[in-house]
Motif scaffolding. Structure first.
Motif, short mmCIF file in Angstrom:
data_model
loop_
_atom_site.label_atom_id
_atom_site.label_comp_id
_atom_site.label_asym_id
_atom_site.label_seq_id
_atom_site.Cartn_x
_atom_site.Cartn_y
_atom_site.Cartn_z
N LEU A 73 -3.95 20.52 11.67
CA LEU A 73 -4.62 19.42 10.96
C LEU A 73 -3.59 18.51 10.30
N ARG A 74 -4.01 17.29 10.05
CA ARG A 74 -3.30 16.39 9.15
C ARG A 74 -4.33 15.87 8.15
N ALA A 75 -3.87 15.58 6.92
CA ALA A 75 -4.72 14.91 5.93
C ALA A 75 -3.98 13.64 5.50
N ILE A 76 -4.76 12.57 5.33
CA ILE A 76 -4.17 11.26 5.00
C ILE A 76 -4.84 10.71 3.74
N ASP A 77 -4.02 10.08 2.89
CA ASP A 77 -4.52 9.27 1.76
C ASP A 77 -4.02 7.86 1.96
N GLN A 119 0.14 8.08 15.31
CA GLN A 119 1.36 8.88 15.14
C GLN A 119 1.00 10.36 14.96
N CYS A 120 -0.04 10.62 14.19
CA CYS A 120 -0.46 12.02 14.00
C CYS A 120 -0.86 12.65 15.34
N PHE A 121 -1.70 11.93 16.10
CA PHE A 121 -2.21 12.52 17.34
C PHE A 121 -1.16 12.52 18.46
N ALA A 122 -0.06 11.79 18.26
CA ALA A 122 1.03 11.85 19.25
C ALA A 122 1.63 13.26 19.29
N ASP A 123 1.41 14.01 18.21
CA ASP A 123 1.84 15.40 18.15
C ASP A 123 0.73 16.25 18.78
N ALA A 124 1.05 16.87 19.91
CA ALA A 124 0.03 17.58 20.69
C ALA A 124 -0.60 18.75 19.92
N ALA A 177 0.83 -1.21 0.00
CA ALA A 177 0.00 0.00 0.00
C ALA A 177 0.85 1.25 0.00
N GLY A 178 0.24 2.30 -0.49
CA GLY A 178 0.82 3.63 -0.39
C GLY A 178 -0.01 4.47 0.57
N MET A 179 0.64 5.40 1.23
CA MET A 179 -0.07 6.37 2.07
C MET A 179 0.61 7.72 1.86
N GLN A 180 -0.16 8.76 2.07
CA GLN A 180 0.43 10.10 2.07
C GLN A 180 -0.09 10.83 3.30
N VAL A 181 0.78 11.51 3.98
CA VAL A 181 0.38 12.31 5.14
C VAL A 181 0.85 13.73 4.89
N ILE A 182 -0.06 14.67 5.04
CA ILE A 182 0.33 16.07 4.82
C ILE A 182 -0.15 16.95 5.97
N ASP A 183 0.50 18.08 6.09
CA ASP A 183 -0.02 19.19 6.90
C ASP A 183 -0.72 20.10 5.89
N PRO A 184 -2.07 20.05 5.86
CA PRO A 184 -2.77 20.75 4.76
C PRO A 184 -2.64 22.27 4.82
N ILE A 216 -7.90 15.07 12.01
CA ILE A 216 -7.42 14.51 10.74
C ILE A 216 -8.55 14.60 9.73
N ILE A 217 -8.24 15.02 8.51
CA ILE A 217 -9.26 15.15 7.48
C ILE A 217 -8.91 14.24 6.29
N ILE A 218 -9.95 13.79 5.61
CA ILE A 218 -9.75 12.93 4.44
C ILE A 218 -10.80 13.30 3.38
#
Ligand SMILES: CC(C)(COP(=O)(O)OP(=O)(O)OC[C@H]1O[C@@H](n2cnc3c(N)ncnc32)[C@H](O)[C@@H]1OP(=O)(O)O)[C@@H](O)C(=O)NCCC(=O)NCCS
Length: 192
Positions: A105-109, A133-138, A83-90, A143-145
């Motif tokens: 925010l984070r956005a994930i694909d 991992q995203c929410f480990a950052d205070a 699989a592929g994933m992408q994580v961004i700070d939108p 997260i939006i998708i």
């Protein structure tokens, strides 16, 4: 600034072990192969004549642009890429795909490249690891998708993970149903 580029995440063991690691140039042939999978194409375009997923994304350029604000990952199942994933700070990523959005925010694909690797629970395990991992950052509040509005399977998948519908939105020609998972909902589900 908090980064979206992390060291490898490991989930499970043995034949069920998933490793989620940053994509490199060596992964380009694999990503290109997944781009012609019919379900990946259907998940990224409503055009019945589309021949490639992601509107013919230039993988060498995308991978070379991995950064603290936008990063592609490859997920391996027992050493095999699936699989592929992408994580961004939108708010910060340079294409401003999401337009004017708030900070925190984070956005994930996510896309599992081949049919035989779907519907086995791997997608949920990948998402849970990356969301943790995203929410480990205070500083991350939600997260939006943006699954296509037509991708009902993906809506069920995300809603099982706790995402809630925000509403329909066009990203250029893509008719999407935006979902959001708040930190509060995540913490309630995961007992934080
Ligand atoms: C959407 C996607 C990421 C979901 O990942 P997945 O690993 O297939 O998801 P899961 O296995 O957790 O759940 C899918 C289904 O399999 C079922 N399932 C999960 N584990 C199972 C198991 N061990 N045995 C049988 N069924 C199982 C789930 O109940 C779910 O059923 P549903 O179709 O009734 O909702 C994946 O299917 C995919 O990449 N699809 C193509 C691209 C895409 O749509 N990406 C999303 C774009 S926004």
């Amino acid at each position: 600034m908090a980064s979206v580029m992390w060291p490898p995440l490991r989930v499970g063991q043995g034949e069920n072990e998933l490793v989620i690691r940053v994509a490199t140039a060596d992964d380009i042939p694999t990503l290109a192969r997944w781009d012609v999978d019919p379900d990946v194409i259907a998940a990224t375009s409503d055009d019945p004549n589309a021949k490639h997923a992601f509107d013919g994304t230039n993988w060498p350029q995308e991978i070379a642009a991995n950064s603290d604000v936008s990063c592609y990952y490859i997920v391996e199942l027992a050493g095999r890429p699936i699989a592929g994933m992408q994580v961004i700070d939108p708010h910060l990523e340079p294409t401003h795909y999401w337009g004017e959005v708030e900070t925190g925010l984070r956005a994930i694909d996510i896309w599992i490249g081949e049919r035989g690797d779907r519907n086995g629970g791997h997608g949920a395990r990948m998402m849970n690891a990356v969301m943790a991992q995203c929410f480990a950052d205070a500083s991350v509040n939600a997260i939006i998708i943006d699954p296509l509005n037509s991708n009902r399977d993906a809506h069920r998948f995300y809603q099982r993970l706790g995402f809630k519908v925000v509403g329909r939105r066009f990203f250029e020609k893509d008719d999407c149903l935006v979902h959001r998972l708040t930190r509060q909902d995540w913490e309630q589900r995961h007992g934080a």
